[in-house]
Design an enzyme around this catalytic site. Structure first.
Site, PDB file in Angstrom:
ATOM      1  N   HIS A  10      48.833 -39.509 -12.614  1.00 13.41           N
ATOM      2  CA  HIS A  10      47.607 -40.027 -12.097  1.00 13.41           C
ATOM      3  C   HIS A  10      46.632 -39.163 -12.707  1.00 13.41           C
ATOM      4  CE1 HIS A  10      44.062 -40.376  -8.723  1.00 13.41           C
ATOM      5  NE2 HIS A  10      44.190 -41.500  -9.358  1.00 13.41           N
ATOM      6  N   ARG A  11      45.545 -39.622 -13.615  1.00 16.63           N
ATOM      7  CA  ARG A  11      44.496 -38.924 -14.312  1.00 16.63           C
ATOM      8  C   ARG A  11      45.200 -37.808 -15.105  1.00 16.63           C
ATOM      9  NH1 ARG A  11      39.745 -38.332  -9.584  1.00 16.63           N
ATOM     10  NH2 ARG A  11      40.241 -40.079  -8.467  1.00 16.63           N
ATOM     11  N   GLU A  37      47.776 -42.892 -16.262  1.00 16.82           N
ATOM     12  CA  GLU A  37      46.713 -43.476 -15.736  1.00 16.82           C
ATOM     13  C   GLU A  37      45.454 -42.677 -16.349  1.00 16.82           C
ATOM     14  OE1 GLU A  37      43.572 -44.508 -12.842  1.00 16.82           O
ATOM     15  OE2 GLU A  37      44.314 -42.505 -13.212  1.00 16.82           O
ATOM     16  N   ASP A  39      40.947 -43.128 -16.489  1.00 14.67           N
ATOM     17  CA  ASP A  39      39.854 -43.928 -16.094  1.00 14.67           C
ATOM     18  C   ASP A  39      38.863 -43.880 -17.207  1.00 14.67           C
ATOM     19  OD1 ASP A  39      40.460 -44.166 -13.137  1.00 14.67           O
ATOM     20  OD2 ASP A  39      40.584 -41.839 -13.373  1.00 14.67           O
ATOM     21  N   HIS A  52      36.367 -40.225 -14.942  1.00 17.85           N
ATOM     22  CA  HIS A  52      36.374 -40.927 -13.798  1.00 17.85           C
ATOM     23  C   HIS A  52      35.287 -41.575 -13.156  1.00 17.85           C
ATOM     24  CE1 HIS A  52      37.155 -41.627  -9.297  1.00 17.85           C
ATOM     25  NE2 HIS A  52      38.122 -42.221  -9.620  1.00 17.85           N
ATOM     26  N   GLU A 104      42.203 -47.770 -16.641  1.00 24.26           N
ATOM     27  CA  GLU A 104      41.578 -48.310 -15.729  1.00 24.26           C
ATOM     28  C   GLU A 104      40.228 -48.317 -15.894  1.00 24.26           C
ATOM     29  OE1 GLU A 104      41.765 -46.339 -11.514  1.00 24.26           O
ATOM     30  OE2 GLU A 104      39.936 -47.545 -11.232  1.00 24.26           O
ATOM     31  N   LYS A 106      36.576 -48.445 -15.449  1.00 26.44           N
ATOM     32  CA  LYS A 106      35.564 -48.133 -14.535  1.00 26.44           C
ATOM     33  C   LYS A 106      34.090 -48.466 -14.601  1.00 26.44           C
ATOM     34  CE  LYS A 106      37.970 -45.152 -11.483  1.00 26.44           C
ATOM     35  NZ  LYS A 106      38.354 -45.876 -10.028  1.00 26.44           N
ATOM     36  N   ASP A 224      49.160 -37.392  -8.666  1.00 30.07           N
ATOM     37  CA  ASP A 224      48.581 -36.088  -9.062  1.00 30.07           C
ATOM     38  C   ASP A 224      49.489 -34.846  -9.679  1.00 30.07           C
ATOM     39  OD1 ASP A 224      46.213 -37.299  -8.447  1.00 30.07           O
ATOM     40  OD2 ASP A 224      46.076 -36.213  -6.713  1.00 30.07           O
TER      41      ASP A 224
HETATM   42  O1  G3P Z   1      44.714 -46.513 -10.939  1.00 30.07           O
HETATM   43  C1  G3P Z   1      45.036 -45.829  -9.579  1.00 30.07           C
HETATM   44  C2  G3P Z   1      43.839 -45.069  -9.118  1.00 30.07           C
HETATM   45  O2  G3P Z   1      43.509 -44.107 -10.037  1.00 30.07           O
HETATM   46  C3  G3P Z   1      42.655 -45.745  -8.424  1.00 30.07           C
HETATM   47  O3  G3P Z   1      41.679 -44.963  -7.886  1.00 30.07           O
HETATM   48  O4  G3P Z   1      39.649 -43.714  -7.691  1.00 30.07           O
HETATM   49  O5  G3P Z   1      41.742 -42.581  -8.320  1.00 30.07           O
HETATM   50  O6  G3P Z   1      40.559 -44.180  -9.934  1.00 30.07           O
HETATM   51  P1  G3P Z   1      40.824 -43.904  -8.564  1.00 30.07           P
HETATM   52 MG    MG Z   2      41.731 -44.197 -11.719  1.00 28.73          MG
END
Ligand code: G3P
Ligand code: MG
Length: 229
Positions: A10-11, A37, A39, A52, A104, A106, A224
């Site tokens: 995640h990120r 992943e 953003d 993000h 993702e 944004k 994470d």
């Molecule tokens: O893509 C999964 C998750 O990243 C979505 O929420 O706010 O962390 O981008 P957020």
């Molecule tokens: Mg995300």
């Protein structure tokens, strides 16, 4: 990649390094993730950058909206520990097909530029559509994604209000549904799988939650701390 369970950073590996930076992505790769992943937003000069928030304050020493800043300004900022805000292309160059990438969306006006980058990496750098998932939260963005290039795999993100969502995701041809962990119950997971979609759950960091979701049979988890998956 046909993997039974996807470990998704995640990120990058947000729990170990400044989120959405090349260091975070390298850390996730070192932890053996199957997918990363990130953003993305488009900046004033048109490039797709990996960050993000719409605004710079939380994760950098800059100020204001990403979409109102030039790449030159964004590149002058510290995104944590001396890391810079990366371009999407820099992320793809670093990953170099060693993992899939979930982009993702944004920012506004970002879907077209992302599709262009994906097609370029497929044509020029040996990537395939299977390496990518492009995801978004709003139904408006998801519909737009479905129109721009039918080959792009869509990830339909859901944060709340699940009613009718699986049907909507199936109708637009989504590859996967990306559920907020609090929505991930056996019923919705089965419903999405029956409709032919993969189920990925975010953002899960506790070992007991990871175990429970694996027992439910989800196809992947965003964490994470991808080393816990
Ligand atoms: O893509 C999964 C998750 O990243 C979505 O929420 O706010 O962390 O981008 P957020
Ligand atoms: Mg995300």
């Amino acid at each position: 990649m046909n993997i039974p369970f996807f470990k998704i950073g995640h990120r990058g590996a947000k729990g170990h390094a400044p989120e959405n930076t090349l260091l975070s992505i390298q850390t996730a790769l070192d932890m053996g993730v199957d997918m990363i992943e990130v953003d993305v937003h488009t900046c004033l000069t048109g490039e797709v950058v990996v960050i993000h928030d719409a605004k710079l304050e939380r994760t950098t020493n800059g100020h204001g909206y990403v979409r109102q800043k030039s790449l030159e300004y964004l590149k002058s900022l510290d995104a944590g520990g001396g890391q810079r805000i990366p371009l999407l292309t820099e992320v793809l160059d670093l990953v170099d097909k060693r993992a899939n990438v979930n982009i993702e969306i944004k920012g506004k006006f970002t879907i077209g530029p992302v599709a262009k980058v994906i097609r370029h990496y497929i044509k020029e750098h040996g990537w395939t559509y299977e390496h990518f998932i492009v995801s978004a939260f709003t139904r408006h963005k998801l519909k737009k994604l479905a129109k721009i290039d039918p080959n792009i795999r869509i990830g339909a993100l859901l944060a709340y209000r699940p009613f009718g969502f699986v049907d909507f995701a199936r109708k637009i041809g989504a590859h996967s549904v990306h559920l907020n962990a609090h929505l991930a119950n056996p019923r919705i997971i089965e419903q999405a799988k029956k409709a032919g979609m993969k189920v990925y759950v975010w953002t899960v960091n506790r070992l007991e939650d990871i175990k429970r979701l694996k027992d439910y049979g989800v196809d992947g988890i965003f964490s994470d701390f991808p080393d816990r998956l």
